[in-house]
Motif scaffolding. Structure first.
Motif, PDB file in Angstrom:
ATOM      1  N   LEU A  58      12.724 -28.095  43.620  1.00  0.00           N
ATOM      2  CA  LEU A  58      11.973 -27.429  42.526  1.00  0.00           C
ATOM      3  C   LEU A  58      10.977 -26.340  43.446  1.00  0.00           C
ATOM      4  O   LEU A  58      10.803 -25.433  42.986  1.00  0.00           O
ATOM      5  N   VAL A  84      13.185 -23.463  44.474  1.00  0.00           N
ATOM      6  CA  VAL A  84      13.405 -22.511  43.192  1.00  0.00           C
ATOM      7  C   VAL A  84      12.070 -21.902  42.733  1.00  0.00           C
ATOM      8  O   VAL A  84      12.195 -20.616  42.431  1.00  0.00           O
ATOM      9  N   ILE A 140      -0.010 -32.665  34.719  1.00  0.00           N
ATOM     10  CA  ILE A 140       0.578 -32.032  33.518  1.00  0.00           C
ATOM     11  C   ILE A 140       0.254 -30.551  33.738  1.00  0.00           C
ATOM     12  O   ILE A 140       1.244 -29.668  33.628  1.00  0.00           O
ATOM     13  N   PHE A 184      -0.104 -28.827  36.395  1.00  0.00           N
ATOM     14  CA  PHE A 184       0.830 -28.089  37.375  1.00  0.00           C
ATOM     15  C   PHE A 184       2.152 -27.973  36.966  1.00  0.00           C
ATOM     16  O   PHE A 184       2.746 -26.889  37.177  1.00  0.00           O
ATOM     17  N   ALA A 185       2.693 -28.984  36.291  1.00  0.00           N
ATOM     18  CA  ALA A 185       4.051 -28.952  35.802  1.00  0.00           C
ATOM     19  C   ALA A 185       4.184 -27.897  34.714  1.00  0.00           C
ATOM     20  O   ALA A 185       5.445 -27.056  34.839  1.00  0.00           O
ATOM     21  N   THR A 186       3.233 -27.431  33.893  1.00  0.00           N
ATOM     22  CA  THR A 186       3.084 -26.520  32.998  1.00  0.00           C
ATOM     23  C   THR A 186       3.300 -25.185  33.735  1.00  0.00           C
ATOM     24  O   THR A 186       3.917 -24.292  33.156  1.00  0.00           O
ATOM     25  N   VAL A 226       4.449 -24.725  36.641  1.00  0.00           N
ATOM     26  CA  VAL A 226       5.821 -24.416  37.159  1.00  0.00           C
ATOM     27  C   VAL A 226       6.771 -24.025  36.144  1.00  0.00           C
ATOM     28  O   VAL A 226       7.635 -22.943  36.344  1.00  0.00           O
ATOM     29  N   LEU A 227       6.692 -24.769  34.944  1.00  0.00           N
ATOM     30  CA  LEU A 227       7.649 -24.482  33.864  1.00  0.00           C
ATOM     31  C   LEU A 227       7.516 -23.041  33.517  1.00  0.00           C
ATOM     32  O   LEU A 227       8.377 -22.285  33.195  1.00  0.00           O
ATOM     33  N   LEU A 238       8.857 -20.399  35.716  1.00  0.00           N
ATOM     34  CA  LEU A 238      10.203 -20.423  35.794  1.00  0.00           C
ATOM     35  C   LEU A 238      10.827 -19.785  34.310  1.00  0.00           C
ATOM     36  O   LEU A 238      11.985 -18.892  34.479  1.00  0.00           O
ATOM     37  N   ILE A 239      10.124 -19.975  33.328  1.00  0.00           N
ATOM     38  CA  ILE A 239      10.521 -19.356  32.178  1.00  0.00           C
ATOM     39  C   ILE A 239      10.336 -17.787  32.124  1.00  0.00           C
ATOM     40  O   ILE A 239      11.263 -16.961  31.898  1.00  0.00           O
ATOM     41  N   PRO A 278      12.522 -16.642  36.235  1.00  0.00           N
ATOM     42  CA  PRO A 278      13.627 -17.679  36.967  1.00  0.00           C
ATOM     43  C   PRO A 278      13.742 -17.430  38.415  1.00  0.00           C
ATOM     44  O   PRO A 278      14.500 -18.439  39.170  1.00  0.00           O
ATOM     45  N   VAL A 280       8.114 -17.176  42.353  1.00  0.00           N
ATOM     46  CA  VAL A 280       7.152 -16.461  42.518  1.00  0.00           C
ATOM     47  C   VAL A 280       7.740 -15.199  43.373  1.00  0.00           C
ATOM     48  O   VAL A 280       7.030 -14.013  43.071  1.00  0.00           O
TER      49      VAL A 280
END
Lengths: 339, 378, 292
Positions: free
Chosen positions: A263, A266, A299, A301-303, A305-306, A309-310, A313, A316
């Protein structure tokens, strides 16, 4: 038609060369900043910076495997574990110097990478991911079960930090500077590697494997080598991780940690030279920084990252490059006056 | 690349922490709130929170209010070390937690170097044997609990052979490695030795294995949820032999999840909100009211940890973080003097605890305490 | 022998659970050529959402169940496709797979913070009685899971191969461009697949949670084993999930019995490596032509 195309290729090569020199300068300046950065940061900040660099080394290796050779490895944390345990066992149980242990950790993970990659790449490139998936869990089981050697679930405590020509590096700042130096050396090696004919073969491989093969690049050998070197960087990273934390147990070397390293690659931008540093910054420093948000910090943090990526892709680094290009176009338009 | 540095500088800047004002007593709770230890850590966190609320409502410690912050360890040694270091840098008066021995092992040097007391929830025997004067437990260690269980198996159950089922993490392995020599001393044979995984969902194969071993009793040393799953699987496979365990087999959570499969389970309980001690039951009631579920032993430990700090601080009559360790060593904290400690507690020189414990049995879905065992060194 | 049969049946029962969870991997792979690393969390979450709806609104179980299922289908069927898959699918497999990793963290942490860090019991839809097969005890819950796993895979096979809608879906999966030229509503077909995936996750969740309890971290183990099962069986065949699931379940059970409980997890993994080295596309999978 062909002349401008050639010209643009040459221009691209020139700008690529500039970019790489830029990379070298950034590396050196970065190392200098990080050398002095911890002043006034306290031990916590220093420790997190060191942890960031140590993880960056592992992510750099994975970036070589993934970003340059196009192979997914799901065992980078497993390689880190091999390196960390090799170093910890050699230094605490047999009194080997850290430097020797560091080298041996790299060698071991390199050869394990070769052994693992050889049959997997023979079958089909895609399946290295699955073989490494199995491998990372097997390594974790070995680390946990073979208590006589690894301390099992209880881990290995009191791992000494190394000395540098008689200077003890026990303090947070001293060890941080040591980590900065090692990271710089390893980054320089990788920088050189990517620029060398080898590295260009890697890049050719990534851009177009069929073309690379038809140009006489031994795809399989280069891919295998990239994976093995990438794995060795995992080993180096682990070898620094053990004395940084001064304690290891199997939990940082699980399959889910391997996925987390993927992760980072990417999210940072796979295939970009500085991608791993950004990725590890996101993966290590961002959660620490988000601690003010209390129990929701993971949460958030993951949001982030999500969402990243959206939106982009390519991670950074891709986002920055895109912004840069957009700016360049605008300026270009203004200067040249042509659309 | 430039942006990389801006990003790094921005994040780096936030990593340097401001010095703390001295008008509050800051306790930093470094605890497992995600990863494998999340259930245990959440109980501990709530317990500590409840304790701080109680203390602050009664005017704090030496007239100062207590501030409690929680930092998640992710059940990962590297992160735990960062969190404890952060607590130390922020001027923590004492560190509470963590529970798992990996995270404890990775962080105890940090608090030791800073000469700050760290009160942990771990039960594995190892970490109080390293000569670290700043580490303290909140429950009796496995080294103290297992001989009691072996004695119970030999004297009360008169078991000749035992099937041992344990979870292969530091907690389970520690318990298993401690009880095997005790069983040997008691002349009890180990019929089968079954290792299970942390977070394991399916225990059918393990239950069949235990059943086929045909031992006189089964020693179950798993975390709460896995205990419940194993008890259910054992019932499905028709195992009728007595299930013997520790606090984690007889806890309220296990009884809730396992239902009637838990009936007949028995063993040794260190801390329980069902113990015949009014203070513990009262704590259990208030915890349930506030958080909507029953506290396991980790909730009790978190509560006690805060009161250990309070008692020692009031005893030494000053906010001396370094002195805290000296005050706690060898101390006897009586519940009559400090009701928040819930049970009389003796702190030994290495940070281990000695206190009363219980023998319990599950009858009709309720934990019933049969016997109160005295302290090891009364 | 009786002992062996007991382990075998236990393995089949567990394997059916993995199979049920693994179908989702094959469905998502067929439509988007990607791996959903949140698949385990997809199976974990419906049960948690149902319990949460019951707790929050004080509803009876059936009403909470309907709300929980509706929310899940909306968010993790349609929403997942529209918000995560659609913008990312054209950028290749990896970023999307990584995005599902981030999604799995959100689902796990959300279930923990929004509901409970502890396991909760979940009511069983089928009786929990035990029956005897060849001297081995097996619960009706497990029997139900085996039946549902077989039925679901049979129905899906029939749907994909035997109905017009299914064939349109199949065509979309194999070549979206051609499908679009043929007048197949590609977008709707892809959406249908993701709704189907979410619905299967709900079914799996309802059947598995009574046995494994509802807990935020349950997806990790289930997801990993289902993933291994899908690889072993073959990612591009729905029935591969069944074969892989049963094989992994039995291997795991027999490993615990006859190899070593400490290393039981190694056996399915060694099996995985052996199988993909001999037959890289999995036991049931067909070879895929790879576009360069």
């Amino acid at each position: 038609m062909s002349a401008p195309a050639l010209e643009s290729t040459a221009a691209a090569t020139r700008s690529a060369a500039r970019r790489i020199d830029g990379a070298l300068i950034t590396l050196l300046i970065g190392a200098a900043i990080l050398w002095f950065a911890p002043t006034g940061m306290g031990r916590y900040g220093t420790y997190v910076l060191s942890l960031w660099l140590v993880m960056s080394i592992g992510v750099m290796g994975l970036n070589l495997t993934l970003g340059y050779a196009g192979q997914s490895s799901l065992a980078q944390a497993g390689f880190m574990g091999l390196g960390a345990y090799t170093t910890a066992i050699l230094t605490t149980k047999w009194g080997v110097s850290w430097y020797a242990a560091f080298g041996l950790s790299g060698l071991l993970t390199f050869f394990v990478g070769i052994l693992l990659g050889f049959p997997a790449l023979r079958v089909r490139t895609h399946y290295l991911a699955f073989v490494t998936l199995a491998f990372s869990t097997l390594v974790w089981l070995l680390l946990r079960n073979e208590q006589w050697l690894t301390g099992g679930a209880f881990g290995i405590p009191n791992i000494d930090r190394p000395q540098f020509f008689g200077i003890k590096l026990f303090g947070a700042l001293e060890f941080h500077r040591f980590v900065v130096a090692v990271t710089l050396v390893l980054s320089l090696v990788l920088w050189w590697l990517v620029r060398s004919p080898w590295g260009r073969a890697f890049t050719a491989l990534r851009e177009n494997p069929v073309r690379a093969a038809s140009l006489g690049v031994d795809t399989r050998a280069y891919t295998l080598l990239a994976f093995a070197i990438g794995s060795a960087y995992g080993g180096f990273s682990g070898s620094l991780f053990a004395p940084l934390v001064e304690f290891i147990d199997p939990s940082p070397f699980t399959l889910s940690q391997s996925l987390f390293l993927l992760l980072m690659v990417v999210a940072g931008g796979s295939g970009y030279f500085f991608g791993p540093f950004v990725g590890a910054l996101l993966g290590v420093v961002l959660p620490e920084w988000l601690r003010f948000a209390g129990s929701l910090y993971l949460i958030i943090f993951a949001t982030i990252v999500l969402a990243l990526l959206i939106i982009c892709p390519q991670g950074v680094s891709g986002l920055i490059e895109r912004c840069w290009a957009a700016l360049g176009r605008r300026f270009g338009r203004k200067a040249g006056g042509t659309p | 690349m430039k942006s990389l540095w801006v990003l790094a500088a921005a994040l780096g800047a936030t990593l340097s922490l401001p010095a703390q004002a001295q008008d509050k007593i800051k306790l930093v709770d470094v605890i497992e709130l995600s990863g494998a230890g999340a259930a245990a850590g959440t109980n501990w966190k709530n317990g500590a929170e409840l304790a701080v609320a109680d203390i602050n409502a009664k005017g704090g410690i030496l007239g100062k209010q207590v501030e409690l912050v929680h930092y998640d360890t992710q059940t990962n040694p590297g992160n735990t070390r960062a969190a404890v270091q952060r607590g130390v840098d922020e001027g923590a008066y004492a560190i509470l937690g963590p529970i798992f021995s990996g995270p404890i092992g990775a962080s105890m040097q940090v608090s030791q170097r800073a000469e700050i007391v760290q009160i942990v929830g771990g039960e594995a025997a190892g970490f109080t044997r390293q000569g670290n004067p700043y580490i303290f437990r909140t429950s009796i260690s496995q080294a103290a609990a297992m001989p009691k269980i072996a004695k119970y198996m030999k004297d009360t159950l008169k078991a000749g052979s035992i099937a041992v089922v344990w979870v292969n993490n530091d907690f389970g392995k520690g318990g298993r490695d401690t009880i095997l020599p005790e069983l040997e001393k008691a002349g009890i044979k180990v019929a089968v030795d079954v290792s299970t995984e942390q977070g394991q969902a399916d225990f059918t194969a393990d239950a069949i294995k235990v059943k086929n071993a045909n031992a006189d009793a089964v020693f179950v040393y798993l975390n709460e949820e896995e205990s419940a799953r194993f008890l259910r699987a054992a019932k499905q496979q028709g195992i009728t032999k007595p299930m013997i365990g520790e606090t984690t087999l007889l806890g309220a959570k296990v009884l809730e999840l396992a239902g009637d499969a838990a009936n007949g389970a028995r063993g040794h309980v260190g801390l329980s909100t069902d113990a015949p001690i009014p203070a513990l039951q009262e704590f259990g009631k208030r915890y349930r009211e506030k958080y909507g579920f029953s506290s396991d032993h980790n909730g009790v430990k978190g509560y006690m940890a805060v009161f250990m700090v309070k008692w020692a601080t009031e005893k030494q009559k000053k906010l001396d973080a370094k002195g805290l360790a000296t005050t706690l060593h060898g101390a006897t904290i009586k519940a009559s003097e400090e009701p928040g400690i819930l049970m009389d507690t003796v702190i030994e020189q290495n940070g281990d605890l000695d206190r009363e414990s219980f023998l319990a049995e599950v009858v009709n879905g309720k934990q019933v305490i049969n016997t109160t065992l005295p302290r090891v060194k009364p | 022998m009786a002992e062996f049969i007991a382990y075998l049946i236990a393995g089949i029962a567990t394997g059916a659970i993995y199979a049920l969870a693994a179908i989702g991997f094959t469905l998502v792979w067929q439509t988007s050529q990607t791996i959903n690393f949140a698949q385990g969390e997809f199976v974990m979450l419906p049960a948690v959402l149902i319990l949460l709806a019951v707790k929050l609104f004080g509803l009876p179980l059936w009403a909470g169940g309907l709300i929980g299922i509706a929310v899940f289908l909306l968010v993790f069927g349609a929403g997942f496709k529209l918000v995560v898959v659609d913008p990312m699918i054209k950028h290749g497999v990896l970023p999307l797979a990584i995005a599902t990793m981030a999604l799995s963290i959100i689902m796990k942490e959300g279930a923990k913070d929004g509901f409970s860090a502890e396991a909760q019991s979940f009511p069983s839809l089928v009786p929990t009685d035990m029956i005897n097969i060849l001297g081995a005890a097996i619960s009706l819950q497990h029997v139900a899971i085996i039946v549902v796993a077989f039925a679901a895979i049979g129905l899906l096979q029939w749907f994909v191969g035997g109905t017009r809608l299914g064939r349109q879906m199949q065509a979309t999966a194999q070549n979206p461009t051609v499908a679009r030229i043929l007048g197949i509503p590609v977008e709707r077909m892809v959406l249908l697949t993701f709704l189907l995936n979410a619905a299967l996750a709900v079914v799996a969740s309802l059947l598995i949670s009574p046995i494994y309890l509802a807990k935020f971290s349950n997806g990790e183990t289930i997801g990993l084993f289902a993933f291994i099962a899908a690889i072993v069986g073959g990612f591009n065949q729905i029935r591969g999930a069944l074969v892989g699931g049963l094989l992994i379940g039995v291997a795991d059970s027999l490993a615990a019995a006859y190899v070593s409980t400490q290393y039981r997890m190694a056996v399915p993994l060694i099996l995985l490596v052996a199988i993909i080295l001999i037959k890289p596309e999995g036991l049931m999978g067909r070879k895929e032509e790879r576009r360069v």
